[in-house]
Design a protein around this motif. Structure first.
Motif, mmCIF file in Angstrom:
data_model
loop_
_atom_site.group_PDB
_atom_site.id
_atom_site.type_symbol
_atom_site.label_atom_id
_atom_site.label_comp_id
_atom_site.label_asym_id
_atom_site.label_seq_id
_atom_site.Cartn_x
_atom_site.Cartn_y
_atom_site.Cartn_z
ATOM 1 N N GLU A 6 0.832 -1.207 0.000
ATOM 2 C CA GLU A 6 0.000 0.000 0.000
ATOM 3 C C GLU A 6 0.865 1.255 0.000
ATOM 4 O O GLU A 6 0.570 2.239 -0.690
ATOM 5 C CB GLU A 6 -0.930 -0.001 1.212
ATOM 6 N N LEU A 7 1.946 1.217 0.763
ATOM 7 C CA LEU A 7 2.855 2.362 0.824
ATOM 8 C C LEU A 7 3.518 2.603 -0.534
ATOM 9 O O LEU A 7 3.626 3.738 -0.998
ATOM 10 C CB LEU A 7 3.916 2.124 1.906
ATOM 11 N N ILE A 8 3.934 1.543 -1.199
ATOM 12 C CA ILE A 8 4.543 1.661 -2.524
ATOM 13 C C ILE A 8 3.528 2.194 -3.536
ATOM 14 O O ILE A 8 3.829 3.088 -4.335
ATOM 15 C CB ILE A 8 5.122 0.305 -2.970
ATOM 16 N N ALA A 9 2.309 1.684 -3.487
ATOM 17 C CA ALA A 9 1.269 2.144 -4.401
ATOM 18 C C ALA A 9 0.945 3.615 -4.147
ATOM 19 O O ALA A 9 0.737 4.400 -5.086
ATOM 20 C CB ALA A 9 0.018 1.284 -4.245
ATOM 21 N N GLU A 10 0.938 4.014 -2.892
ATOM 22 C CA GLU A 10 0.653 5.407 -2.541
ATOM 23 C C GLU A 10 1.758 6.339 -3.025
ATOM 24 O O GLU A 10 1.492 7.422 -3.549
ATOM 25 C CB GLU A 10 0.502 5.507 -1.021
ATOM 26 N N ASN A 14 1.380 9.365 -5.712
ATOM 27 C CA ASN A 14 1.830 10.727 -5.417
ATOM 28 C C ASN A 14 2.813 11.224 -6.470
ATOM 29 O O ASN A 14 2.772 12.389 -6.878
ATOM 30 C CB ASN A 14 2.466 10.790 -4.030
ATOM 31 N N ASP A 15 3.709 10.359 -6.912
ATOM 32 C CA ASP A 15 4.656 10.739 -7.962
ATOM 33 C C ASP A 15 3.926 11.113 -9.252
ATOM 34 O O ASP A 15 4.266 12.106 -9.906
ATOM 35 C CB ASP A 15 5.641 9.609 -8.244
ATOM 36 N N LEU A 16 2.922 10.332 -9.603
ATOM 37 C CA LEU A 16 2.148 10.638 -10.814
ATOM 38 C C LEU A 16 1.402 11.951 -10.683
ATOM 39 O O LEU A 16 1.365 12.758 -11.619
ATOM 40 C CB LEU A 16 1.167 9.506 -11.111
ATOM 41 N N LEU A 17 0.819 12.192 -9.516
ATOM 42 C CA LEU A 17 0.076 13.438 -9.309
ATOM 43 C C LEU A 17 0.997 14.648 -9.346
ATOM 44 O O LEU A 17 0.678 15.667 -9.957
ATOM 45 C CB LEU A 17 -0.696 13.389 -7.989
#
Length: 79
Positions: A6-10, A14-17
């Motif tokens: 979940e932390l990696i996906a988050e 965030n990087d994409l945003l």
């Protein structure tokens, strides 16, 4: 393990945003510079057309001056 995933996906989200926000900022700067360049190009073309169609009054003045100057001297007086 699910917390790590979940932390990696988050972080990926965030990087994409943040990347999209920075790209929007870059696009805005590019648009502003493109508009300024277009206005400058139109102004340069308008100035060139103006200079092309404006008569040169100084050339006429110099021709008149040369004609008057030649009237006062003969060819014998010239050195």
């Amino acid at each position: 393990m699910s917390k790590v995933e979940e932390l990696i996906a988050e972080t990926k989200l965030n990087d994409l945003l943040h990347r999209n926000e920075s790209e929007k900022h870059k696009n805005t700067v590019i648009w502003v510079l493109a508009i300024i360049g277009a206005v400058a190009a139109v102004a340069a073309i308008a100035f060139a057309v103006y200079r092309f169609f404006t008569p040169d009054y100084l050339e006429d003045f110099e021709d008149d001056f040369d004609d008057d100057f030649d009237d006062y001297f003969s060819e014998e007086d010239q050195v």
